[in-house]
Structures are given as structure tokens and as C-alpha cells.
Design a protein around this motif. Structure first.
Motif, PDB file in Angstrom:
ATOM      1  N   GLN A   1      50.451  40.644  40.859  1.00  0.00           N
ATOM      2  CA  GLN A   1      50.954  38.820  41.173  1.00  0.00           C
ATOM      3  C   GLN A   1      52.133  38.118  39.850  1.00  0.00           C
ATOM      4  O   GLN A   1      51.547  38.290  38.900  1.00  0.00           O
ATOM      5  CB  GLN A   1      50.217  37.494  41.219  1.00  0.00           C
ATOM      6  CG  GLN A   1      51.025  35.920  41.677  1.00  0.00           C
ATOM      7  CD  GLN A   1      50.721  35.776  42.581  1.00  0.00           C
ATOM      8  OE1 GLN A   1      49.666  35.140  41.583  1.00  0.00           O
ATOM      9  NE2 GLN A   1      51.559  34.586  43.256  1.00  0.00           N
TER      10      GLN A   1
ATOM     11  N   GLU B   1      49.447  39.014  37.205  1.00  0.00           N
ATOM     12  CA  GLU B   1      48.302  38.547  36.745  1.00  0.00           C
ATOM     13  C   GLU B   1      47.348  39.767  37.648  1.00  0.00           C
ATOM     14  O   GLU B   1      47.992  40.217  39.265  1.00  0.00           O
ATOM     15  CB  GLU B   1      46.889  37.491  37.598  1.00  0.00           C
ATOM     16  CG  GLU B   1      46.136  37.785  37.000  1.00  0.00           C
ATOM     17  CD  GLU B   1      45.425  35.940  37.663  1.00  0.00           C
ATOM     18  OE1 GLU B   1      46.417  34.954  37.427  1.00  0.00           O
ATOM     19  OE2 GLU B   1      44.732  36.138  37.584  1.00  0.00           O
TER      20      GLU B   1
ATOM     21  N   ARG C   1      40.590  43.370  44.926  1.00  0.00           N
ATOM     22  CA  ARG C   1      40.169  43.509  46.493  1.00  0.00           C
ATOM     23  C   ARG C   1      39.495  44.939  46.934  1.00  0.00           C
ATOM     24  O   ARG C   1      39.068  45.263  45.888  1.00  0.00           O
ATOM     25  CB  ARG C   1      41.697  43.274  47.642  1.00  0.00           C
ATOM     26  CG  ARG C   1      42.348  42.594  47.399  1.00  0.00           C
ATOM     27  CD  ARG C   1      43.602  42.057  45.891  1.00  0.00           C
ATOM     28  NE  ARG C   1      44.012  40.802  46.107  1.00  0.00           N
ATOM     29  CZ  ARG C   1      44.095  39.749  45.907  1.00  0.00           C
ATOM     30  NH1 ARG C   1      43.036  39.577  45.321  1.00  0.00           N
ATOM     31  NH2 ARG C   1      44.646  38.592  46.208  1.00  0.00           N
TER      32      ARG C   1
ATOM     33  N   GLU D   1      49.956  27.898  37.554  1.00  0.00           N
ATOM     34  CA  GLU D   1      49.662  28.503  38.922  1.00  0.00           C
ATOM     35  C   GLU D   1      49.452  28.426  40.120  1.00  0.00           C
ATOM     36  O   GLU D   1      49.858  26.660  40.089  1.00  0.00           O
ATOM     37  CB  GLU D   1      48.373  29.575  38.700  1.00  0.00           C
ATOM     38  CG  GLU D   1      47.424  28.121  38.393  1.00  0.00           C
ATOM     39  CD  GLU D   1      46.225  29.082  38.012  1.00  0.00           C
ATOM     40  OE1 GLU D   1      46.004  30.557  38.129  1.00  0.00           O
ATOM     41  OE2 GLU D   1      44.845  28.295  38.363  1.00  0.00           O
ATOM     42  N   GLY D   2      49.994  28.727  41.288  1.00  0.00           N
ATOM     43  CA  GLY D   2      50.034  28.063  42.085  1.00  0.00           C
ATOM     44  C   GLY D   2      51.555  27.244  43.492  1.00  0.00           C
ATOM     45  O   GLY D   2      51.304  26.162  43.816  1.00  0.00           O
TER      46      GLY D   2
END
Ligand code: C2E
Ligand code: CA
Ligand code: CA
Ligand code: CA
Length: 284
Positions: A44, A58, A62, A241-242
Motif C-alpha cells: 500500500q 507498507e 496475506r 493511516e486510514g
């Protein structure tokens, strides 16, 4: 209010048994999954709030599980931490993402390399091989330490003694950046920051969420403003973040935050997506 997650109580939950079985199944499947190469990494982008350029990414791991499909880290990182598999898994994430960083560098030249952020779990911090493994991985890939940022959660460092901080200090001295992840959730003593070998504060998503409304809660604004000015006075960069909307990004930029990450810019994705984003960026 914070969204779901975190503490889940499983009393009188009809699905609890099924989940426990899955958890057990996942736990026992972890080592073979690592051998078989079932893990992969999404990246990301980290975007400079001042000029919108992509500065790095980052790495977010997964698991492509043969039966359950793609599992997010919240499903298996706690299990890997519990069994100790997080040490080899974390080493693999570091190795793979640094290999990726070298590939980005080869594409864009050495002038302005994309930096790579990798999460470290508390178990990796206390593992004696951390510093040497990191040095070896960087050397083998021919990547400079200052292209790497290791993210450690605030809670992992609360009350940390010198033994815990020593490996982080050594990495910091080599030029590796250390970021304090999920900052603002752990009630750490702000004055304590001076003692930690960190160069980046990653402001937790809960702060970003409070910038959703317009006008934002004045108390939240003051808190973020205070954190940013304290961080800058200690020579720390602030990443948020977010970030999901342009309004949040603008508000956080005005508050003085340096770098941002979130769905507004890009969801985590395959490494090629970062090539495209950074290329668009580089060519205007
Ligand atoms: P984190 O380090 O706080 O990572 C940020 C999480 O926020 C990621 O979730 C990311 O996908 C998500 N996110 C990014 N932008 C947005 C946004 O705009 N809105 C919302 N709602 N969410 C956003 P993800 O990928 O599920 O990772 C969850 C956690 O798993 C990470 O939280 C990190 O603590 C852990 N993790 C991921 N990869 C690794 C790893 O390689 N090693 C270790 N030890 N932990 C990892
Ligand atoms: Ca992180
Ligand atoms: Ca975080
Ligand atoms: Ca988080």
C-alpha cells in the motif's frame, strides 16, 4: 466509536466451535503453508501529503489458503505469534519485500528509491537473530538500510527495558527507520518518546476517522495538532493511516502531518500497481 475487531467475546456463540476448529486447523497448517509458498504480500503506497508523490509502501502479508481463499493477517498473525512461526514468517516477509524494494529501485534509478515499511511483531523483537537477519537480508539484496522502515506497535514498546530496545537501537544506528505504529492507542507517556529509537510516528486510524466529519471535533483537532508539533520538535515524521477521503487528507495536511496512507490513495495491492502509481506520479 471504533469499528468491530479487537476484543471478541465468544460465549454462547453458536459459531464459536466452528471458529475454534478453523483456528486449530489454520494453526497446524501454518508451517506447511510457509514451505509451500502460500503467503504473498500486498503493498500500500505511502504518499507525501505536501506534493502527493509516492514515497514508499507498507508490506501487508496475506495467506492464499487452498480451501479458505485469501486470509487477512488478522486471521493468522496472532496464531503465528502464538506458535512462534511468526519468526520465520516475518523473516520471509522482510526478505520478499526487500527484494521488491530492490526491483523498484532498479526501475526508477537510485536517485529517489521507494522505501519499504515492514511490520515487526513483538516476538520478532525479542528474537536474538533480528539484527543479523536484517543485516544479511539487506546485504544480499544490495539494498541500503535507509530504504527500510520497521513498524513496531506502540503497545509492544510500552515499558520496554533496555534489552528490548537494544536491537532497535542498533538497527536505527545503521540507518533503518523505526516507526511507532498505531500511535495514540497505547496510552504511552509522550515524554517516553525521547527514549525510544524511533524516527516516525504512525498516527492510528481512529484519529483519521475523527476527521471524517466537517468540521472535525475541535478536541480531536487539538490532540492531533499537539501530537504533530511534539513529534516535529523531537525530529519525528508523522504518518497517518486510514485516509479514506480527500477531506481527511486535506485536514491532516493542514495539521502538519507528513505522509499518508489509505484507500483514498490506493488499497493494498500487487507490486505492479505501485509501479503504475509511482510512474504516473513521476511523469506527472
Ligand atoms: P496495520 O499495520 O495497522 O496496517 C494497516 C491496516 O489498515 C491494513 O490492514 C490495511 O489494509 C488497512 N487499511 C489501509 N488503508 C485503510 C483505509 O483507508 N481504511 C481502512 N478501514 N483500513 C485501511 P491489514 O492488511 O488487514 O493488516 C492488519 C494488521 O495485520 C496490520 O495492521 C498489521 O498489524 C498486521 N500485519 C500485516 N502484515 C504483517 C506482517 O507482515 N507482519 C506482522 N507482524 N504483522 C502484519
Ligand atoms: Ca503497520
Ligand atoms: Ca497501523
Ligand atoms: Ca492497526
Amino acid at each position: 466509536a471504533k469499528s468491530a475487531g479487537g476484543n471478541r467475546f465468544e460465549l454462547a456463540d453458536p459459531e464459536a466451535d466452528a471458529r475454534a476448529i478453523t483456528r486449530h486447523g489454520l494453526t497446524t497448517a501454518l508451517p506447511a503453508a510457509l514451505d509451500r509458498g502460500e503467503f504473498f504480500i500486498e503493498y500500500q503506497p505511502l504518499v507525501h501529503l505536501g506534493d502527493g508523490s509516492v514515497r514508499g509502501a507498507e508490506a501487508l502479508v496475506r495467506w492464499l489458503h487452498p480451501q479458505h481463499g485469501v486470509l487477512g493477517p488478522d486471521r493468522f498473525i496472532p496464531l503465528a505469534e502464538h506458535t512462534g512461526l511468526i519468526v520465520p514468517l516475518g523473516r520471509w516477509v522482510l526478505e520478499e519485500s526487500i527484494r521488491q524494494a530492490r526491483e523498484w529501485r532498479e526501475r526508477y534509478g537510485a536517485a529517489d528509491p521507494l522505501r519499504i515499511n515492514v511490520n515487526l511483531s513483538p516476538c520478532q523483537l525479542t528474537h536474538p537473530g533480528l539484527v543479523q537477519d536484517t543485516v544479511d537480508i539487506l546485504e544480499r539484496a544490495g539494498v541500503a538500510p535507509d530504504a527500510l522502515c520497521l513498524e513496531v506497535t506502540e503497545s509492544a514498546l510500552i515499558g520496554a527495558d533496555d534489552d528490548l530496545l537494544k536491537p532497535l537501537r542498533r538497527l536505527a544506528e545503521m540507518g533503518v527507520d523505526i516507526a511507532l505504529d498505531d500511535f495514540g492507542t497505547g496510552y504511552s507517556n509522550l515524554a517516553n518518546l525521547r527514549r525510544l529509537p524511533v524516527s516516525v510516528l504512525k498516527l492510528d486510524r481512529s484519529f483519521t476517522q475523527s476527521m471524517q466529519q466537517f468540521p472535525a471535533d475541535p478536541v480531536d483537532l487539538k490532540i492531533v495538532e499537539g501530537i504533530v508539533s511534539l513529534a516535529h520538535s523531537l525530529d519525528l515524521a508523522v504518518t497517518v493511516e486510514g485516509v479514506e477521503t480527500g477531506a481527511q487528507a486535506e485536514q491532516l495536511r493542514i495539521l502538519g502531518c507528513d505522509t499518508a496512507q489509505g484507500w483514498y490513495y490506493a488499497r493494498p495491492g500487487p507490486p505492479e500497481r505501485l509501479h503504475d502509481l509511482a510512474l504516473v506520479d513521476a511523469t506527472g
